[in-house]
Write a protein that holds these residues in place. Structure first.
Motif, PDB file in Angstrom:
ATOM      1  N   ILE A  16       0.829  -1.208   0.000  1.00  0.00           N
ATOM      2  CA  ILE A  16       0.000   0.000   0.000  1.00  0.00           C
ATOM      3  C   ILE A  16       0.863   1.257   0.000  1.00  0.00           C
ATOM      4  O   ILE A  16       0.633   2.196  -0.772  1.00  0.00           O
ATOM      5  CB  ILE A  16      -0.957  -0.005   1.206  1.00  0.00           C
ATOM      6  N   THR A  17       1.865   1.279   0.851  1.00  0.00           N
ATOM      7  CA  THR A  17       2.701   2.480   0.975  1.00  0.00           C
ATOM      8  C   THR A  17       3.633   2.675  -0.219  1.00  0.00           C
ATOM      9  O   THR A  17       4.124   3.781  -0.438  1.00  0.00           O
ATOM     10  CB  THR A  17       3.539   2.418   2.263  1.00  0.00           C
ATOM     11  N   SER A  18       3.902   1.627  -0.997  1.00  0.00           N
ATOM     12  CA  SER A  18       4.817   1.753  -2.129  1.00  0.00           C
ATOM     13  C   SER A  18       4.141   2.277  -3.388  1.00  0.00           C
ATOM     14  O   SER A  18       4.823   2.508  -4.395  1.00  0.00           O
ATOM     15  CB  SER A  18       5.460   0.396  -2.437  1.00  0.00           C
ATOM     16  N   ILE A  19       2.829   2.474  -3.365  1.00  0.00           N
ATOM     17  CA  ILE A  19       2.124   3.011  -4.528  1.00  0.00           C
ATOM     18  C   ILE A  19       2.516   4.476  -4.712  1.00  0.00           C
ATOM     19  O   ILE A  19       2.437   5.265  -3.771  1.00  0.00           O
ATOM     20  CB  ILE A  19       0.601   2.896  -4.349  1.00  0.00           C
ATOM     21  N   PRO A  20       2.971   4.875  -5.889  1.00  0.00           N
ATOM     22  CA  PRO A  20       3.377   6.273  -6.110  1.00  0.00           C
ATOM     23  C   PRO A  20       2.229   7.246  -5.844  1.00  0.00           C
ATOM     24  O   PRO A  20       1.049   6.895  -6.008  1.00  0.00           O
ATOM     25  CB  PRO A  20       3.789   6.287  -7.599  1.00  0.00           C
ATOM     26  N   LYS A  21       2.593   8.431  -5.447  1.00  0.00           N
ATOM     27  CA  LYS A  21       1.604   9.449  -5.130  1.00  0.00           C
ATOM     28  C   LYS A  21       0.801   9.812  -6.384  1.00  0.00           C
ATOM     29  O   LYS A  21       1.343  10.011  -7.458  1.00  0.00           O
ATOM     30  CB  LYS A  21       2.294  10.701  -4.578  1.00  0.00           C
ATOM     31  N   GLY A  22      -0.499   9.902  -6.221  1.00  0.00           N
ATOM     32  CA  GLY A  22      -1.379  10.226  -7.329  1.00  0.00           C
ATOM     33  C   GLY A  22      -1.861   9.025  -8.111  1.00  0.00           C
ATOM     34  O   GLY A  22      -2.710   9.168  -8.999  1.00  0.00           O
ATOM     35  N   GLU A  23      -1.330   7.840  -7.819  1.00  0.00           N
ATOM     36  CA  GLU A  23      -1.750   6.625  -8.507  1.00  0.00           C
ATOM     37  C   GLU A  23      -2.580   5.755  -7.573  1.00  0.00           C
ATOM     38  O   GLU A  23      -2.628   5.987  -6.362  1.00  0.00           O
ATOM     39  CB  GLU A  23      -0.536   5.841  -9.017  1.00  0.00           C
ATOM     40  N   GLY A  24      -3.216   4.772  -8.140  1.00  0.00           N
ATOM     41  CA  GLY A  24      -4.044   3.865  -7.353  1.00  0.00           C
ATOM     42  C   GLY A  24      -3.952   2.444  -7.885  1.00  0.00           C
ATOM     43  O   GLY A  24      -3.532   2.219  -9.015  1.00  0.00           O
ATOM     44  N   ARG A  25      -4.321   1.508  -7.062  1.00  0.00           N
ATOM     45  CA  ARG A  25      -4.348   0.106  -7.459  1.00  0.00           C
ATOM     46  C   ARG A  25      -5.664  -0.497  -6.991  1.00  0.00           C
ATOM     47  O   ARG A  25      -6.286  -0.018  -6.056  1.00  0.00           O
ATOM     48  CB  ARG A  25      -3.185  -0.665  -6.824  1.00  0.00           C
ATOM     49  N   LYS A  26      -6.081  -1.540  -7.676  1.00  0.00           N
ATOM     50  CA  LYS A  26      -7.300  -2.235  -7.277  1.00  0.00           C
ATOM     51  C   LYS A  26      -7.126  -3.731  -7.453  1.00  0.00           C
ATOM     52  O   LYS A  26      -6.260  -4.194  -8.208  1.00  0.00           O
ATOM     53  CB  LYS A  26      -8.499  -1.740  -8.087  1.00  0.00           C
ATOM     54  N   ILE A  27      -7.932  -4.488  -6.758  1.00  0.00           N
ATOM     55  CA  ILE A  27      -7.889  -5.944  -6.848  1.00  0.00           C
ATOM     56  C   ILE A  27      -8.514  -6.363  -8.173  1.00  0.00           C
ATOM     57  O   ILE A  27      -9.652  -5.988  -8.476  1.00  0.00           O
ATOM     58  CB  ILE A  27      -8.631  -6.584  -5.665  1.00  0.00           C
ATOM     59  N   GLY A  28      -7.769  -7.125  -8.968  1.00  0.00           N
ATOM     60  CA  GLY A  28      -8.238  -7.491 -10.293  1.00  0.00           C
ATOM     61  C   GLY A  28      -9.417  -8.436 -10.279  1.00  0.00           C
ATOM     62  O   GLY A  28     -10.319  -8.337 -11.110  1.00  0.00           O
ATOM     63  N   ASN A  29      -9.434  -9.388  -9.350  1.00  0.00           N
ATOM     64  CA  ASN A  29     -10.510 -10.375  -9.286  1.00  0.00           C
ATOM     65  C   ASN A  29     -11.022 -10.435  -7.852  1.00  0.00           C
ATOM     66  O   ASN A  29     -10.469 -11.147  -7.017  1.00  0.00           O
ATOM     67  CB  ASN A  29     -10.016 -11.751  -9.746  1.00  0.00           C
ATOM     68  N   VAL A  30     -12.070  -9.691  -7.582  1.00  0.00           N
ATOM     69  CA  VAL A  30     -12.586  -9.591  -6.220  1.00  0.00           C
ATOM     70  C   VAL A  30     -13.181 -10.917  -5.767  1.00  0.00           C
ATOM     71  O   VAL A  30     -13.094 -11.279  -4.588  1.00  0.00           O
ATOM     72  CB  VAL A  30     -13.636  -8.462  -6.123  1.00  0.00           C
ATOM     73  N   ARG A  31     -13.777 -11.657  -6.676  1.00  0.00           N
ATOM     74  CA  ARG A  31     -14.409 -12.925  -6.306  1.00  0.00           C
ATOM     75  C   ARG A  31     -13.380 -13.910  -5.751  1.00  0.00           C
ATOM     76  O   ARG A  31     -13.585 -14.516  -4.687  1.00  0.00           O
ATOM     77  CB  ARG A  31     -15.112 -13.529  -7.523  1.00  0.00           C
ATOM     78  N   VAL A  32     -12.264 -14.072  -6.460  1.00  0.00           N
ATOM     79  CA  VAL A  32     -11.216 -14.975  -5.989  1.00  0.00           C
ATOM     80  C   VAL A  32     -10.610 -14.455  -4.693  1.00  0.00           C
ATOM     81  O   VAL A  32     -10.292 -15.230  -3.783  1.00  0.00           O
ATOM     82  CB  VAL A  32     -10.124 -15.142  -7.065  1.00  0.00           C
ATOM     83  N   TYR A  33     -10.466 -13.148  -4.581  1.00  0.00           N
ATOM     84  CA  TYR A  33      -9.930 -12.553  -3.355  1.00  0.00           C
ATOM     85  C   TYR A  33     -10.820 -12.878  -2.154  1.00  0.00           C
ATOM     86  O   TYR A  33     -10.327 -13.210  -1.074  1.00  0.00           O
ATOM     87  CB  TYR A  33      -9.816 -11.041  -3.537  1.00  0.00           C
ATOM     88  N   CYS A  34     -12.127 -12.815  -2.344  1.00  0.00           N
ATOM     89  CA  CYS A  34     -13.056 -13.125  -1.254  1.00  0.00           C
ATOM     90  C   CYS A  34     -12.954 -14.589  -0.847  1.00  0.00           C
ATOM     91  O   CYS A  34     -12.996 -14.926   0.346  1.00  0.00           O
ATOM     92  CB  CYS A  34     -14.483 -12.792  -1.670  1.00  0.00           C
ATOM     93  N   VAL A  35     -12.789 -15.480  -1.838  1.00  0.00           N
ATOM     94  CA  VAL A  35     -12.658 -16.903  -1.526  1.00  0.00           C
ATOM     95  C   VAL A  35     -11.384 -17.186  -0.742  1.00  0.00           C
ATOM     96  O   VAL A  35     -11.402 -17.888   0.278  1.00  0.00           O
ATOM     97  CB  VAL A  35     -12.680 -17.736  -2.821  1.00  0.00           C
ATOM     98  N   THR A  36     -10.266 -16.638  -1.193  1.00  0.00           N
ATOM     99  CA  THR A  36      -8.996 -16.864  -0.499  1.00  0.00           C
ATOM    100  C   THR A  36      -9.000 -16.237   0.897  1.00  0.00           C
ATOM    101  O   THR A  36      -8.432 -16.803   1.831  1.00  0.00           O
ATOM    102  CB  THR A  36      -7.826 -16.296  -1.317  1.00  0.00           C
ATOM    103  N   THR A  37      -9.648 -15.088   1.038  1.00  0.00           N
ATOM    104  CA  THR A  37      -9.756 -14.465   2.366  1.00  0.00           C
ATOM    105  C   THR A  37     -10.563 -15.337   3.310  1.00  0.00           C
ATOM    106  O   THR A  37     -10.196 -15.534   4.474  1.00  0.00           O
ATOM    107  CB  THR A  37     -10.406 -13.080   2.250  1.00  0.00           C
ATOM    108  N   GLY A  38     -11.670 -15.876   2.810  1.00  0.00           N
ATOM    109  CA  GLY A  38     -12.486 -16.767   3.629  1.00  0.00           C
ATOM    110  C   GLY A  38     -11.732 -18.015   4.053  1.00  0.00           C
ATOM    111  O   GLY A  38     -11.803 -18.442   5.217  1.00  0.00           O
TER     112      GLY A  38
END
Length: 234
Positions: A145-167
């Motif tokens: 999170i902290t390494s993202i350059p100022k003014g830029e953003g990132r997002k999770i490409g596949n939220v569905r898989v992320y939710c499964v792995t988190t669970g």
């Protein structure tokens, strides 16, 4: 005159570990032992880093393998377009080979200690696994999170898989508590170990099905079209 077994206990940190003391270095000055142990530890770290780096390069080469497929295109002179697609599914590759490659050092450390200690958990093994998981969850996430350059953003490409792995990540801690505190307190039985191992392929299959949207409502594009990017630039 004391015998050798009684003489050992007169020295600090003289009780036997997995490999050390290797000789009679428990009779040396404490500072000298610290220096040589530190050199040996750094040498081991360097060796692990070289092996892990080579292993990760091999895994990346395997997972980046591609193949050529032909897709029908009426506008093309040949009647089709040739597209280069990955052989490995990204989700399966990340959850299997890539995850194993990054976790191999602590897994091997745990296995070595368990085998040398008569299949009894000691201070090093379980703490290594749990500590690595906590480090990846907290520290690595914070660094990303902290390494993202100022003014830029990132997002999770596949939220569905992320939710499964988190669970599954939360479930892993709950299952560990149930095994060690409820089902068989302070003992891991064989069937529990087998069931725990089988959770891994179950996770991969569920994540693959989720990634391909077999369990979800399909969009206008098919899963294959989304994978190779058909229609995005046409």
């Amino acid at each position: 005159m004391m015998n050798s077994s009684e003489d050992i206990y007169n020295y600090k940190c003289s009780d036997k570990g997995l490999l050390l003391p290797a000789i009679n270095e428990y009779t040396w000055a404490l500072g000298v032992r610290i220096f040589f142990y530190l050199i040996g530890m750094l040498w081991c770290f360097l060796g692990i880093a070289i092996v892990a780096d080579t292993f990760m390069i091999g895994i990346e080469k395997i997972t980046s393998k591609t193949r050529i497929i032909r897709v029908s295109n009426q506008k093309s002179a040949t009647g089709y377009d040739e597209l280069e697609v990955k052989v490995w599914n990204d989700t399966v590759a990340n959850l299997s080979l890539m995850a194993f490659g990054t976790s191999a050092p602590e897994i091997l450390l745990n296995v070595i200690e368990i085998c040398f200690k008569g299949f009894k958990a000691n201070d090093l093994g379980p703490a290594t696994i749990v500590g690595s998981a906590a480090f990846n969850l907290l520290i690595i996430t914070a660094v990303c999170i902290t390494s993202i350059p100022k003014g830029e953003g990132r997002k999770i490409g596949n939220v569905r898989v992320y939710c499964v792995t988190t669970g599954f990540s939360v479930f892993a801690y709950v299952w560990m508590l149930l095994v060690l505190l409820v089902i068989s307190p302070e003992v891991v039985e064989l069937w529990e170990a087998v069931v725990t191992f089988l959770f891994f392929p179950v996770l991969i299959v569920i994540c693959f099905l989720t990634d391909k949207m077999y369990c979800c409502r399909r969009s206008n594009k098919t899963a294959s079209e989304v994978e190779i990017g058909i229609g995005e630039d046409m």
